[in-house]
Design a protein around this motif. Structure first.
Motif, PDB file in Angstrom:
ATOM      1  N   ALA A  44      53.005  15.865  24.795  1.00 25.25           N
ATOM      2  CA  ALA A  44      54.120  16.637  24.233  1.00 25.25           C
ATOM      3  C   ALA A  44      55.332  16.561  25.171  1.00 25.25           C
TER       4      ALA A  44
ATOM      5  N   ALA B  93      52.899  15.601  17.796  1.00 19.85           N
ATOM      6  CA  ALA B  93      52.913  16.379  19.035  1.00 19.85           C
ATOM      7  C   ALA B  93      53.684  17.683  18.897  1.00 19.85           C
TER       8      ALA B  93
ATOM      9  N   THR C  90      51.104  21.379  19.738  1.00 21.01           N
ATOM     10  CA  THR C  90      50.271  20.873  20.835  1.00 21.01           C
ATOM     11  C   THR C  90      48.795  21.239  20.653  1.00 21.01           C
TER      12      THR C  90
END
Lengths: 196, 85
Positions: free
Chosen positions: A141, A177, A180
């Motif tokens: 991320a 992403a 998360t």
């Protein structure tokens, strides 16, 4: 938002398997034979993954700026380090091998893949004790925080000995992403497959 | 000399991991670098190590490699004239 699972490739069955896979499915990159096991495993897994998802490779002067490579492993370049150490172990037979030395950094595998595919995005290799989905999701991320990265070739690549490796490779897109926790869940499913 | 050239080719194939190449594929007069075998700078360093390890030839000036590694014939001739083992 409904999202499909990640496409991925898992390999963990010995060095001979890597050469067989190279000959059967790749075959046009002789530099493969010069690589250490870590790079061979990462290279073959990345090639099989890109074939699986049917991605076209850049040709000539084309390149991709927005694809990063973020890999993880626990023993880093230890296997290559040992192989190199053998060439300098004996003072009466002291012939340091340049070809082995170039692989004594774990992030060389990211470079091998980037060169093959003409990817010019960020590359990094993180050392974790074991495949940890939450940690990996966090770092992935973070890699999307720049203004360029749109997708990441991500995975776990580990080689304890010349004939012993474990690798998974997947492609993470920016939207994967955004959540998360969800990404960690998807990575965990792949890790479960890796550990089977 | 022919035997020496064959041995040298086998050593080069082994040390440079030229997996899909056989000794007969290597033209004795073709350039080793560039278009010939497509070797790179790390391969050049490995050849320098090979000459020292197998033939006791220590290249004091690495730039000399450019001339010595011109072809198998040139390399074999240099080894023949300068080997200490």
């Amino acid at each position: 938002m409904e999202m499909k699972g990640l496409d991925y490739v898992v390999l963990n069955q010995g060095n001979a398997q890597l050469t067989e896979l190279y000959r059967a499915h790749i075959g046009d990159w002789p530099k493969f034979f010069k690589m250490d096991t870590l790079s061979k495993a990462g290279f073959v897994a990345s090639e099989l993954l890109l074939k699986k998802i049917g991605e076209r490779r850049c040709e000539g002067d084309e390149f991709i700026q927005n694809r990063a490579i973020v890999l993880f492993g626990s023993t880093a370049s230890l296997c290559a380090d040992r192989n190199y150490q053998e060439t300098i172990q004996d003072k009466d037979n002291y012939y340091p091998s340049p070809a082995l030395f170039v692989y004594t950094l774990p992030n060389i595998v990211t470079g091998e893949i980037a060169i093959r595919n003409h990817w010019r995005g960020e590359t990094s290799f993180y050392v974790l004790e074991e495949p940890d989905a939450a940690q990996m999701a966090f770092h992935l991320a973070c890699a999307f925080q720049d203004s360029v990265t749109e997708s990441i070739l991500a995975g776990w690549v580990d080689s304890r000995m010349n004939d012993d490796f474990q690798v998974f490779m997947t492609i993470i897109r920016k939207e994967d992403a955004a959540d998360t926790e969800r990404l960690a869940g998807q990575l965990q499913l792949i890790i479960n497959d890796l550990n089977k | 000399m022919e035997e020496m050239i064959l041995k040298l080719k086998q050593e080069i194939i082994e040390v440079l991991n030229l997996e899909d190449i056989k000794p007969e594929d290597i033209d004795n007069d073709a350039p080793l670098f560039g278009e010939g075998l497509g070797l790179d700078s790390i391969d050049a360093l490995e050849l320098i190590v090979l000459m020292e390890k197998n033939y006791g030839i220590k290249l004091q000036d690495p730039a000399k490699g450019k001339e010595i590694f011109k072809s198998i014939n040139v390399m074999a001739d240099y080894i023949q004239k300068n080997r200490t083992r």
